[in-house]
Write an enzyme that holds these catalytic residues in place. Structure first.
Site, short mmCIF file in Angstrom:
data_model
loop_
_atom_site.label_atom_id
_atom_site.label_comp_id
_atom_site.label_asym_id
_atom_site.label_seq_id
_atom_site.Cartn_x
_atom_site.Cartn_y
_atom_site.Cartn_z
N HIS A 130 1.54 4.22 -3.03
CA HIS A 130 1.30 5.66 -2.89
C HIS A 130 2.29 6.48 -3.73
CE1 HIS A 130 -2.05 6.30 -0.36
NE2 HIS A 130 -1.56 5.70 0.71
N HIS A 169 0.83 -1.20 0.00
CA HIS A 169 0.00 0.00 0.00
C HIS A 169 0.88 1.26 0.00
CE1 HIS A 169 -3.52 2.44 1.59
NE2 HIS A 169 -2.50 3.17 2.04
N GLU A 170 1.85 1.32 0.88
CA GLU A 170 2.70 2.52 0.96
C GLU A 170 3.53 2.68 -0.31
OE1 GLU A 170 1.90 4.56 3.08
OE2 GLU A 170 0.84 3.25 4.47
N ASP A 210 -4.73 0.70 -1.81
CA ASP A 210 -5.30 -0.56 -1.28
C ASP A 210 -5.30 -1.65 -2.36
OD1 ASP A 210 -5.75 0.31 1.29
OD2 ASP A 210 -7.88 0.73 1.01
ZN LIG Z 1 -2.46 5.20 2.45
#
Ligand SMILES: [Zn+2]
Length: 683
Positions: free
Chosen positions: A522, A518-519, A587
């Site tokens: 980003h 997830h990170e 996600d």
């Molecule tokens: Zn996030």
């Protein structure tokens, strides 16, 4: 107060994994939370019809929201678990005796917060110094001077000022002048006309009136003052940029000289403000929302000095309320906790005091937390998973048919440059200059806030400090920073239910593996993709590739906009797919990357099912169960407006319905709810 400063910062430059915080009993540290809990599953549900219900149904049934919480999930259980550990540390540190300087400091701070009888005796007295200064204001120059003085101790008023890396040269840090000054959670609360919003404003005015009365004003005067507050803040809200627009960095990118902005907003007397707010001297800055300053410039002239003084008194009372006597604390909770969030009871004092210590001295308390809970092996094993997921991302980028080799090359460069920060900072923040007194809670908060503001402003016009952390080590969360191009995992999240040494790879990759993915994603979501490998706002995409990306992002935005966040007596609220686009992209991407990494580890060797579930199924169950939660309608409503993350149900069902691997793992068929007709995929 510090927490508020950090929230502004993280909102601007970091994409977080969640919003955590929440409880349970009163004795000892609660038991560890299992990574994958088969007892949480609702076997009467069909995973292909509603996977969230399947993964979490029994957990949701057996875990009603505790009365001192507005949301209760497995995520929150971990935050609560950490809070008990912190209490244990603080209970030992606050007993006078032989302690290290750090223990003495956090112990005294905690003791001052727990000392309710001293706090009660002081009543509203901690407000007095600021109130006297406000009373003495005799012209609009004094007004700006007082705002500078309030900002120096972390009290928000009228606008915000902070440091942030230059969007075009991330190695340098710039002064930033930003909109601000409202007290409700979002501009929408002031501007919308639906019955619920109208009711909220009415309740807000009643609350402000009560707070003025507690501060010593007569009911009639307080009632008039409360109306003034709503009028002033509505003016500020009208010219504030909305949350969704703020997500696009180009809408926040307005570098200009001090002369330019002072010319645009002469009534602000910004020269005086900059001279008195404790920042070093500078000649250029980023004005995040120039329109705000132009518009509010008029408001400064059209609003009387007395009304502005009323506003500054309110901002002071509102900021200090949690540090004052019980009457203030209770009224603050009645509005912000009970009415706005649906929380039935205020948290016990010790929980609030642990949170306060973490907020104000979090890297001192955090060091003690890390010493107790997080060894070198924790850092090593996390790094190993990060590497596995980074190589999955490399492979994923390589496989994209819509992206040109030219853009792929730049994407690889950015991926390679990502810095991994795990557990805790290399250099611990030194709070030794902060004076902490055992009998002065409000003073301690004020001095710790002043320290933090000063630390932040000292970065202006200096090389960017990339070693600085935005979250304290016990925090159950993680974040990516576009300007730093780094991913950060505080020690607080690197444990069950996200990770356990005793669990199989499938469960761990479904937990912390998805967080890592997830990170990483980003860095490549609709916001992150606009920054290059060095953290500068620079377009490295070919026009065609950018168009293809946007097409896919639009699919995700539209998909999530159709999900219902809350439906109650006040009507139905749908998710804002544009506000939550970055998080939903992360996600979906995170799940995909973690799954790829897991498949590489498992390979072709057949792995025996555990508790009747294949590794693939365990991966998805572990992922789904991270988000098991119950939430009050009021809190769900608030989050739908302010939170860039989707609620638990959609963080799970929204993702799995786009996943072919999920479909296969559970044998779902086209046409079933968990198989989207037009599955969206960005990464
Ligand atoms: Zn996030």
């Amino acid at each position: 107060m510090i927490t508020r400063v950090l929230c502004v910062l993280s909102m601007l430059l970091a994409a977080e994994f969640c919003l955590a915080q929440t409880d349970s009993s009163k004795s000892g540290v609660p038991a560890e939370i299992p990574v994958l809990d088969v007892n949480a599953i609702d076997k009467t549900a069909d995973p292909c019809l509603d996977f969230y219900q399947y993964a979490c149904g029994t957990w949701m049934k057996n875990n009603p929201i505790p009365t001192d919480k507005s949301r209760w999930g497995r995520f929150d259980q971990l935050a609560e678990h950490n809070r008990y550990i912190l209490r244990d540390i603080l209970d030992q540190a606050e007993v006078p005796g032989t302690h290290s300087p750090i223990e003495t400091m956090v112990g005294n701070y905690y003791a001052s917060c727990m000392d309710e009888s001293t706090i009660e005796k002081k009543g509203a007295a901690p407000l007095a110094p600021q109130m006297e200064k406000i009373a003495a204001i005799s012209n609009k120059t004094d007004l700006i001077r007082q705002i500078a003085s309030m900002h120096r101790v972390g009290t928000s008023a009228l606008f915000n000022f902070y440091s942030q890396p230059d969007m075009h040269d991330s190695n340098e840090t710039l002064a930033n002048l930003d909109q601000g000054g409202i007290s409700l959670p979002d501009r929408d609360y002031y501007l919308k006309d639906d019955p619920k919003s109208v009711e909220t404003r009415q309740k807000y005015v009643e609350h402000v009136q009560k707070m003025f009365e507690l501060a010593g004003d007569k009911p009639e005067a307080a009632a008039a003052e409360a109306k003034t507050i709503l009028a002033i803040e509505t003016g500020l809200a009208k010219t504030s940029m909305d949350r969704t627009l703020r997500r696009d960095p180009k809408n926040r990118d307005h570098k200009m000289t001090v002369t330019q902005i002072t010319g645009d907003a002469p009534n602000f007397d910004l020269n005086l403000y900059f001279a008195e707010n404790g920042s070093p001297k500078f000649t250029s800055l980023n004005v995040v929302n120039p329109e705000f300053f132009k518009q509010v410039n008029e408001q400064i002239a059209s609003t009387s000095l007395d009304e502005w003084k009323t506003y500054l008194r309110w901002k002071t009372i509102n900021e200090y309320a949690p540090m004052l006597s019980k009457a203030f604390v209770d009224e603050d909770f009645a509005f912000n906790g009970k009415y706005m969030s649906g929380q039935q009871e205020i948290e016990p004092r010790w929980k609030r005091c642990v949170t306060s210590t973490d907020g104000d001295l979090g890297f001192a308390l955090g060091k003690l937390y890390v010493d107790r809970t997080f060894g070198a092996e924790g850092k090593e094993r996390t790094l190993k998973m990060v590497k596995a997921i980074e190589s999955a991302m490399r492979e994923d980028i390589g496989s994209l048919s819509w992206m040109s080799d030219e853009t792929k090359k730049k994407a690889y460069e950015k991926l390679t440059a990502i810095v991994n920060n795990i557990g805790y900072p290399d250099v611990w923040r030194d709070y030794s200059s902060v004076v902490i007194k055992r009998d002065d809670y409000a003073g301690n908060v004020e001095r710790a806030s002043a320290f933090e503001v000063h630390r932040d402003l000292a970065k202006i016009d200096r090389p960017t400090d990339r070693k600085d952390w935005g979250m304290t080590p016990p925090t159950v969360n993680a974040y990516y920073r576009s300007s730093m191009n780094d991913i950060n995992f505080p020690a607080g999240i690197l444990q069950p239910p996200f990770y356990s040494n005793s669990m199989d790879d499938a469960a761990n990759f479904g937990g912390i593996g998805v967080v890592i993915g997830h990170e990483l994603t980003h860095g490549f979501d609709d916001q992150g993709r606009k920054y290059d490998a060095d953290g500068n706002l620079r377009d490295w995409w070919t026009a065609d590739d950018a168009r293809e990306f946007e097409k896919r992002a639009d699919c995700t935005a539209n998909e999530y906009s159709s999900f219902v966040s809350v439906k109650d007596d006040n009507g139905e609220v749908k998710l804002n797919g544009r506000l939550t686009l970055g998080e939903n992209t992360a996600d979906n991407g995170g799940l995909k990357l973690a799954y790829m990494a897991l498949m590489h580890i498992i390979g072709d060797t057949p792995v025996k099912p555990i508790d009747g579930y294949t590794p693939q199924q365990r991966f998805f169950l572990s992922f789904g169960q991270i988000w098991c939660q119950n939430v009050t309608d009021q809190q769900a409503r608030r989050l739908a407006i302010v939170d860039p993350h989707s609620p638990g149900r959609w963080r799970v069902n929204g993702v799995v319905q786009n996943s072919a691997a999920f479909e296969k793992a559970f044998g779902c068929k086209a046409g079933q709810p968990m198989v989207a007709e037009n599955a969206c995929r960005v990464w």
